[in-house]
Write an enzyme that holds these catalytic residues in place. Structure first.
Site, PDB file in Angstrom:
ATOM      1  N   THR A   1       5.766  -7.792   4.102  1.00  0.00           N
ATOM      2  CA  THR A   1       4.378  -7.605   3.671  1.00  0.00           C
ATOM      3  C   THR A   1       3.639  -8.931   3.675  1.00  0.00           C
ATOM      4  O   THR A   1       4.210  -9.958   3.285  1.00  0.00           O
ATOM      5  CB  THR A   1       4.278  -6.932   2.276  1.00  0.00           C
TER       6      THR A   1
ATOM      7  N   HIS B   1       0.640   3.954  -0.491  1.00  0.00           N
ATOM      8  CA  HIS B   1      -0.531   4.174   0.357  1.00  0.00           C
ATOM      9  C   HIS B   1      -0.551   5.560   0.993  1.00  0.00           C
ATOM     10  O   HIS B   1      -1.323   5.809   1.910  1.00  0.00           O
ATOM     11  CB  HIS B   1      -0.623   3.083   1.438  1.00  0.00           C
TER      12      HIS B   1
ATOM     13  N   CYS C   1     -10.870  22.059  -0.869  1.00  0.00           N
ATOM     14  CA  CYS C   1     -10.149  22.515  -2.063  1.00  0.00           C
ATOM     15  C   CYS C   1      -9.235  21.446  -2.647  1.00  0.00           C
ATOM     16  O   CYS C   1      -8.629  21.656  -3.696  1.00  0.00           O
ATOM     17  CB  CYS C   1      -9.342  23.775  -1.739  1.00  0.00           C
TER      18      CYS C   1
ATOM     19  N   GLN D   1       4.231   0.164   1.076  1.00  0.00           N
ATOM     20  CA  GLN D   1       2.834   0.347   1.481  1.00  0.00           C
ATOM     21  C   GLN D   1       2.797   1.118   2.793  1.00  0.00           C
ATOM     22  O   GLN D   1       1.728   1.424   3.307  1.00  0.00           O
ATOM     23  CB  GLN D   1       2.171  -1.023   1.686  1.00  0.00           C
ATOM     24  N   ASN D   2       3.962   1.403   3.353  1.00  0.00           N
ATOM     25  CA  ASN D   2       4.009   2.051   4.663  1.00  0.00           C
ATOM     26  C   ASN D   2       3.780   3.556   4.542  1.00  0.00           C
ATOM     27  O   ASN D   2       4.305   4.197   3.631  1.00  0.00           O
ATOM     28  CB  ASN D   2       5.357   1.779   5.341  1.00  0.00           C
ATOM     29  N   VAL D   3       3.029   4.081   5.494  1.00  0.00           N
ATOM     30  CA  VAL D   3       2.731   5.515   5.474  1.00  0.00           C
ATOM     31  C   VAL D   3       3.577   6.259   6.511  1.00  0.00           C
ATOM     32  O   VAL D   3       3.411   7.448   6.715  1.00  0.00           O
ATOM     33  CB  VAL D   3       1.219   5.766   5.737  1.00  0.00           C
ATOM     34  N   ASP D   4       4.495   5.523   7.175  1.00  0.00           N
ATOM     35  CA  ASP D   4       5.200   6.105   8.323  1.00  0.00           C
ATOM     36  C   ASP D   4       6.368   7.026   7.960  1.00  0.00           C
ATOM     37  O   ASP D   4       6.893   7.733   8.817  1.00  0.00           O
ATOM     38  CB  ASP D   4       5.687   4.985   9.270  1.00  0.00           C
TER      39      ASP D   4
ATOM     40  N   ASN E   1      10.542 -12.483   5.421  1.00  0.00           N
ATOM     41  CA  ASN E   1       9.372 -12.453   6.295  1.00  0.00           C
ATOM     42  C   ASN E   1       9.462 -13.658   7.235  1.00  0.00           C
ATOM     43  O   ASN E   1       9.753 -14.758   6.779  1.00  0.00           O
ATOM     44  CB  ASN E   1       8.090 -12.569   5.429  1.00  0.00           C
TER      45      ASN E   1
HETATM   46  P1  OAD Z   1       0.600  -6.539   7.304  1.00  0.00           P
HETATM   47  O1  OAD Z   1       0.424  -6.089   8.703  1.00  0.00           O
HETATM   48  O2  OAD Z   1      -0.570  -7.095   6.582  1.00  0.00           O
HETATM   49  O3  OAD Z   1       1.730  -7.661   7.263  1.00  0.00           O
HETATM   50  C1  OAD Z   1       2.936  -7.500   7.936  1.00  0.00           C
HETATM   51  C2  OAD Z   1       3.838  -8.636   7.524  1.00  0.00           C
HETATM   52  O4  OAD Z   1       5.110  -8.407   8.095  1.00  0.00           O
HETATM   53  C3  OAD Z   1       3.378 -10.016   7.975  1.00  0.00           C
HETATM   54  O5  OAD Z   1       3.458 -10.934   6.895  1.00  0.00           O
HETATM   55  C4  OAD Z   1       4.398 -10.402   9.076  1.00  0.00           C
HETATM   56  O6  OAD Z   1       4.679 -11.789   9.101  1.00  0.00           O
HETATM   57  C5  OAD Z   1       5.610  -9.620   8.619  1.00  0.00           C
HETATM   58  N1  OAD Z   1       6.555  -9.247   9.680  1.00  0.00           N
HETATM   59  C6  OAD Z   1       6.322  -8.988  10.986  1.00  0.00           C
HETATM   60  N2  OAD Z   1       7.461  -8.620  11.605  1.00  0.00           N
HETATM   61  C7  OAD Z   1       8.428  -8.628  10.660  1.00  0.00           C
HETATM   62  C8  OAD Z   1       9.825  -8.317  10.662  1.00  0.00           C
HETATM   63  N3  OAD Z   1      10.454  -7.916  11.767  1.00  0.00           N
HETATM   64  N4  OAD Z   1      10.503  -8.444   9.494  1.00  0.00           N
HETATM   65  C9  OAD Z   1       9.880  -8.834   8.355  1.00  0.00           C
HETATM   66  N5  OAD Z   1       8.571  -9.139   8.299  1.00  0.00           N
HETATM   67  C10 OAD Z   1       7.851  -9.021   9.432  1.00  0.00           C
HETATM   68  O7  OAD Z   1       1.274  -5.323   6.523  1.00  0.00           O
HETATM   69  P2  OAD Z   1       1.197  -4.949   4.981  1.00  0.00           P
HETATM   70  O8  OAD Z   1       1.420  -6.118   4.111  1.00  0.00           O
HETATM   71  O9  OAD Z   1       2.062  -3.764   4.811  1.00  0.00           O
HETATM   72  O10 OAD Z   1      -3.479  -0.648   4.370  1.00  0.00           O
HETATM   73  O11 OAD Z   1      -0.315  -4.495   4.862  1.00  0.00           O
HETATM   74  C11 OAD Z   1      -0.767  -3.955   3.671  1.00  0.00           C
HETATM   75  C12 OAD Z   1      -1.831  -2.935   3.936  1.00  0.00           C
HETATM   76  O12 OAD Z   1      -2.866  -3.496   4.737  1.00  0.00           O
HETATM   77  C13 OAD Z   1      -1.381  -1.739   4.755  1.00  0.00           C
HETATM   78  O13 OAD Z   1      -0.770  -0.751   3.987  1.00  0.00           O
HETATM   79  C14 OAD Z   1      -2.648  -1.262   5.368  1.00  0.00           C
HETATM   80  C15 OAD Z   1      -3.179  -2.591   5.813  1.00  0.00           C
HETATM   81  O14 OAD Z   1      -4.501  -2.705   6.100  1.00  0.00           O
HETATM   82  C16 OAD Z   1      -4.402   0.263   4.713  1.00  0.00           C
HETATM   83  O15 OAD Z   1      -4.526   0.708   5.839  1.00  0.00           O
HETATM   84  C17 OAD Z   1      -5.261   0.702   3.577  1.00  0.00           C
END
Ligand code: OAD
Length: 238
Positions: free
Chosen positions: A187, A118, A129, A100-103, A212
């Site tokens: 995630t 994403h 266009c 889901q990462n865009v980086d 996580n």
């Molecule tokens: P989130 O920011 O919702 O969740 C990040 C998760 O990573 C959390 O469950 C943390 O506990 C966990 N975490 C933090 N540090 C960590 C580490 N060092 N190792 C492992 N886990 C760790 O991120 P996503 O689930 O990616 O969408 O979010 C999904 C989508 O929601 C994103 O793509 C974005 C966001 O809003 C849009 O912008 C449309």
């Protein structure tokens, strides 16, 4: 629930492993996550910055925010979690990485089969266009324009309220249905339809491993829950 040794054995004997990653995998590189104590959505509102309506209302503000995020990402490197997934792909060419990462850090680390559900912060899409192209400028001070038609460019990412690109979603479903092991790392498991991929994999018989530090809504269906940081646990899992 199984511990790391059983998870390691399952991964070792896996023929079609899949990983689903989120912002937490890039956290140790220095990319802010969205949720959690220091998450971006603690102080910012997604409806101001990450929806098509927000862009229509104030494209300069949205670009300023994406430019700020680009500046952060441009200066950092992949971490041990990204490299562990590169290693997994090397060992098993059938491996699929859904993120889901865009980086772009998975690709920068060397992963090849990456499904960027994403989109990418380094690409733009033309409102005129429809053309998509790479653009690595950061920060963004003026709204970028299309070199071909002069139209307004927007970040080529998926926003709230938008459908995921069909072809990519199909690939993600297909990989999940064919997985015998799925790792869900970093995630929060709350954004659909991506959050449903582990249950699809589970129904198809996959062994699920969560990496996580915090429990998530997905934790209940996991076979192994490894509580800790992806950069510390993923290399050990291999
Ligand atoms: P989130 O920011 O919702 O969740 C990040 C998760 O990573 C959390 O469950 C943390 O506990 C966990 N975490 C933090 N540090 C960590 C580490 N060092 N190792 C492992 N886990 C760790 O991120 P996503 O689930 O990616 O969408 O979010 C999904 C989508 O929601 C994103 O793509 C974005 C966001 O809003 C849009 O912008 C449309």
């Amino acid at each position: 629930m199984d511990g790391i040794e059983i998870a390691r054995q399952r991964l070792r004997s896996s023929r079609s492993p899949v990983a689903l990653t989120g912002a937490g995998v890039s956290a140790e590189s220095g990319v802010p996550t969205f949720r959690g104590v220091e998450g971006l959505w603690k102080t910012l509102k997604p409806e101001d910055l990450a929806t098509p309506e927000a862009f229509d209302r104030d494209p300069a503000l949205v670009w300023e925010w994406y430019g700020w995020r680009r500046s952060i990402i441009a200066s950092i490197r992949p971490n041990a979690a990204h490299y562990a997934l590169v290693e997994l792909e090397k060992r098993n060419p059938a491996f699929a990485l859904i993120t889901q990462n865009v980086d772009g850090l998975h690709s920068l680390a060397g992963s090849r089969n990456v499904i960027e559900l994403h989109g990418s912060i380094w690409r733009t899409k033309c409102l005129g266009c429809g053309g998509s192209s790479e653009d690595r400028n950061a920060p963004i001070r003026i709204i970028p324009r299309c070199a071909l038609c002069g139209g307004v460019l927007m970040p080529d990412v998926v926003w709230f309220g938008e459908a995921l690109p069909e072809g990519l979603l199909d690939r993600a479903f297909e990989a999940s249905e064919g997985a015998d092991v799925m790792i869900a790392a970093g995630t929060s498991g709350v954004v659909q339809p991506t959050a449903s991929l582990p249950s699809i994999a589970k129904k198809a018989g996959a062994y699920l491993i969560e990496v996580n530090p915090e429990p998530t809504p997905l934790s209940g269906i996991m076979d192994a829950r490894l509580a800790g940081k992806a950069g510390e646990l993923l290399p050990g899992l291999l």
